[in-house]
Scaffold this motif. Structure first.
Motif, short mmCIF file in Angstrom:
data_model
loop_
_atom_site.label_atom_id
_atom_site.label_comp_id
_atom_site.label_asym_id
_atom_site.label_seq_id
_atom_site.Cartn_x
_atom_site.Cartn_y
_atom_site.Cartn_z
N LEU A 163 -86.83 24.86 76.19
CA LEU A 163 -87.36 24.47 77.50
C LEU A 163 -87.65 22.97 77.55
O LEU A 163 -87.44 22.32 78.59
N VAL A 164 -88.15 22.41 76.45
CA VAL A 164 -88.39 20.97 76.40
C VAL A 164 -87.07 20.21 76.54
O VAL A 164 -87.02 19.16 77.20
N ALA A 165 -86.00 20.73 75.96
CA ALA A 165 -84.69 20.07 76.08
C ALA A 165 -84.27 19.97 77.54
O ALA A 165 -83.70 18.96 77.97
N ASP A 166 -84.58 20.99 78.33
CA ASP A 166 -84.27 20.96 79.76
C ASP A 166 -85.12 19.91 80.46
O ASP A 166 -84.63 19.17 81.33
N LEU A 173 -95.37 17.31 75.20
CA LEU A 173 -94.84 18.66 74.98
C LEU A 173 -93.86 18.66 73.81
O LEU A 173 -93.87 19.58 72.98
N PHE A 174 -93.00 17.63 73.76
CA PHE A 174 -92.05 17.56 72.64
C PHE A 174 -92.79 17.41 71.32
O PHE A 174 -92.43 18.06 70.32
N PHE A 175 -93.80 16.55 71.28
CA PHE A 175 -94.54 16.34 70.04
C PHE A 175 -95.20 17.64 69.56
O PHE A 175 -95.09 18.01 68.38
N ALA A 176 -95.87 18.36 70.48
CA ALA A 176 -96.53 19.61 70.10
C ALA A 176 -95.51 20.64 69.65
O ALA A 176 -95.72 21.37 68.66
N THR A 177 -94.37 20.70 70.34
CA THR A 177 -93.34 21.67 69.97
C THR A 177 -92.72 21.32 68.62
O THR A 177 -92.45 22.20 67.80
N ALA A 178 -92.50 20.03 68.37
CA ALA A 178 -91.93 19.61 67.10
C ALA A 178 -92.85 19.95 65.94
O ALA A 178 -92.41 20.40 64.87
N VAL A 179 -94.15 19.75 66.12
CA VAL A 179 -95.12 20.12 65.07
C VAL A 179 -95.04 21.62 64.79
O VAL A 179 -95.07 22.05 63.64
N ALA A 180 -94.92 22.41 65.87
CA ALA A 180 -94.85 23.86 65.70
C ALA A 180 -93.57 24.28 65.01
O ALA A 180 -93.58 25.09 64.07
N PRO A 187 -94.21 27.17 81.85
CA PRO A 187 -93.62 28.10 80.86
C PRO A 187 -93.67 27.56 79.44
O PRO A 187 -93.98 28.30 78.50
N CYS A 188 -93.37 26.27 79.28
CA CYS A 188 -93.43 25.67 77.94
C CYS A 188 -94.88 25.65 77.44
O CYS A 188 -95.14 25.93 76.27
N LEU A 189 -95.81 25.34 78.34
CA LEU A 189 -97.22 25.35 77.97
C LEU A 189 -97.68 26.74 77.55
O LEU A 189 -98.48 26.90 76.62
N LEU A 190 -97.16 27.78 78.23
CA LEU A 190 -97.53 29.15 77.88
C LEU A 190 -97.04 29.50 76.48
O LEU A 190 -97.79 30.10 75.68
N ALA A 191 -95.80 29.13 76.16
CA ALA A 191 -95.28 29.40 74.82
C ALA A 191 -96.11 28.67 73.76
O ALA A 191 -96.44 29.24 72.71
N LEU A 192 -96.47 27.42 74.03
CA LEU A 192 -97.27 26.67 73.07
C LEU A 192 -98.69 27.21 72.97
O LEU A 192 -99.30 27.21 71.90
N ALA A 193 -99.22 27.70 74.10
CA ALA A 193 -100.55 28.31 74.06
C ALA A 193 -100.56 29.55 73.18
O ALA A 193 -101.52 29.81 72.44
#
Length: 517
Positions: free
Chosen positions: A344-347, A375-382, A460-466
């Motif tokens: 989703l971040v890629a989009d 969002l990318f930074f948080a997703t990359a850490v995950a 949606p991306c925030l929900l997945a990260l939450a």
């Protein structure tokens, strides 16, 4: 509770049928949201029930096993259903108002996909596992090419061809097992496997290896993973996010079949595949992480990391100990949700970059760079499994499960630690490179007139990260759930006995099928 296992299958099937009656997009969206939110509630209900040790055995048609279709809900299947429902909410939110309008039948196909996924996780026999595999694959073909485009059509053709081969091999394996045992019910297979004569045991072993090949194809494990990066990269972002759980179907099937049917109690066939799984998974994990370093765009990078995560999970399964399987079960929801978030971040990154899209080349800056960059930074850490998020805990659990005091040979411990830590380092380098190119080396302003991502499109991306953060916050209960799941898988005798002893409910016009035994 008696009907709890059937709800996640019937609900999306009913919604898909209603959508074909009323094809207006507004009506389909409303039905999709109602069905998906109810599915999420039923998934949470199943997880809550399973956490207390409950096992649900549902006799479809009120026919006893092994004569009728049996659905089984336990800790593992409940976790997978709940995870699938959460991803469905994320994918539906990402598709709403944009991707779902780029072709017909998006919402019915999504519901059929959910029916197939949930059916595969809940079925109690091998033939219906094949049936639900086909249901989810047929829906995935349609979702993959949704929106048209030459890359999606080409990826869809490759996807269809490979999975037709897998389906044919699955049927051959099921036929072999049925020929030597006279049953395809998991519990009945587990009961009959130790008594097989030498010749029948050889045929059953061949069937087990064929099944392992099919499941590794579904899970994208070395050497059967080359189809995934191009296929998932071509899919629309919401579809790719949902597809993050599809590789876990193969992993689930390995866990279910090779602990219940070919587990420690299978006589001559005991642990038939485990000596090989961990080595293949480790090689696949390392190669996928090396491939991530060469990712040309963010979607392909996400796809290679998804392949690597499947290999990492199968390392835990292949080691075959309670602690290693618990580590894999704990890590599974974290890596699935973080991979979905990365698609989703890629989009979001592609907005405003014109023809550069999400390619890892200096170009125009993404729109709303601060929000998208965070969002990318948080997703990359995950995705990289860095502290403080739960991926780090899962990796630490697996590394601890490999220590010599757990019974693992010292030589293999060194190799496995090197593979896991080396692969994690490659993932970190790949993600750091992607972030620096996309957000720190912008050479131009965003393309004029491109629509910036709205706050609703970020949700949606925030929900997945939450959900990833929630796994971290509730790591202790998740660890206990994972450990209990691993203990259930490695001691399937109770489940086998419960399935075979469950009798149909008596009714005024319903004979009892056990009279045919």
């Amino acid at each position: 509770m008696n009907h709890a296992p059937i709800v996640p299958i019937v609900l999306p099937a009913l919604a898909a049928a209603l959508m074909l009656i009323d094809r207006r997009i507004a009506s389909q969206r409303l039905l999709a949201w109602v069905s998906t939110l109810l599915l999420a509630a039923s998934g949470a209900w199943l997880v809550a029930l399973a956490a207390d040790g409950w096992r649900g055995i549902y006799l479809a048609g009120n026919w006893a096993a092994p004569f009728g279709i049996v659905l089984v809900a336990d800790r593992l299947s409940a976790l997978m259903v709940g995870l699938t429902a959460l991803l469905a909410v994320v994918a539906l939110g990402a598709a709403h108002g944009r991707w779902d309008t780029r072709g017909e039948h998006f919402h019915p196909l999504l519901q059929v996909q959910l029916m197939g996924l949930n059916g595969a996780f809940l079925t109690g026999d091998l033939f219906n596992l094949f049936v639900f595999f086909e249901v989810l694959l047929i829906a995935s073909y349609g979702l993959l090419v949704h929106g048209d485009g030459r890359p999606r059509i080409a990826a869809g053709l490759r996807f269809v061809t490979l999975n037709l081969f897998g389906s044919a091999l699955f049927l051959v394996a099921a036929s072999l097992l049925y020929g030597v045992t006279g049953t395809l019910n998991f519990a009945d297979l587990a009961a009959r496997m130790p008594a097989l004569a030498d010749g029948d045991a050889t045929l059953a072993r061949a069937g087990a290896w064929m099944l392992l090949t099919v499941f590794c194809l579904k899970a994208a494990i070395l050497p059967l993973y080359l189809w995934l990066p191009g296929t998932y990269s071509a899919a629309s972002p919401p579809v790719a996010a949902l597809f993050a759980v599809m590789t876990k179907v193969g992993l689930y099937a390995v866990l279910r079949v090779f602990t219940m049917v070919f587990g420690a109690g299978a006589g001559a066939l005991a642990n038939a595949a485990f000596p090989w799984i961990a080595g293949l998974a480790a090689a696949g994990y390392l190669l996928a992480m090396l491939g991530a370093l060469a990712g040309a765009d963010l979607r392909r990078l996400a796809s290679m990391l998804l392949v690597g995560s499947a290999g990492f999970l199968l390392i835990g399964v292949g080691l075959g100990t309670e602690r290693s399987i618990a580590a894999a079960v704990f890590y599974l929801p974290h890596t699935t949700l973080s991979a979905a978030a990365l698609y989703l971040v890629a989009d979001l990154v592609a907005r405003g970059r014109g023809e550069f899209a999400d390619r890892l080349r200096p170009g125009p800056a993404p729109l709303r760079p601060a929000a998208v960059g965070l969002l990318f930074f948080a997703t990359a850490v995950a995705v990289a499994g860095l502290p403080p998020l739960g991926g780090f805990i899962g990796k630490a659990m697996l590394l601890a499960a490999m220590l010599p005091d757990t019974g693992s040979p010292a030589a293999s411990v060194g190799v496995m630690w090197t593979v896991v830590l080396g692969g994690s380092l490659f993932a970190l380098i790949a993600l750091a490179r992607a972030g620096s190119v996309l957000f720190w080396k912008s050479e131009a302003a965003p393309v004029p007139g491109a629509p910036a991502p709205s706050t609703r499109e970020l949700l949606p991306c925030l929900l997945a990260l939450a959900a990833v953060v929630a796994i971290t916050v509730y790591a202790a209960p998740m660890q206990r759930y994972a450990q209990a799941t691993a203990a259930q898988l490695l001691a399937p005798e109770t489940l086998v006995d419960q399935v075979l002893r469950t009798v149909p409910r008596a009714g005024p016009h319903q004979p009892r099928p056990e009279s045919f035994r």
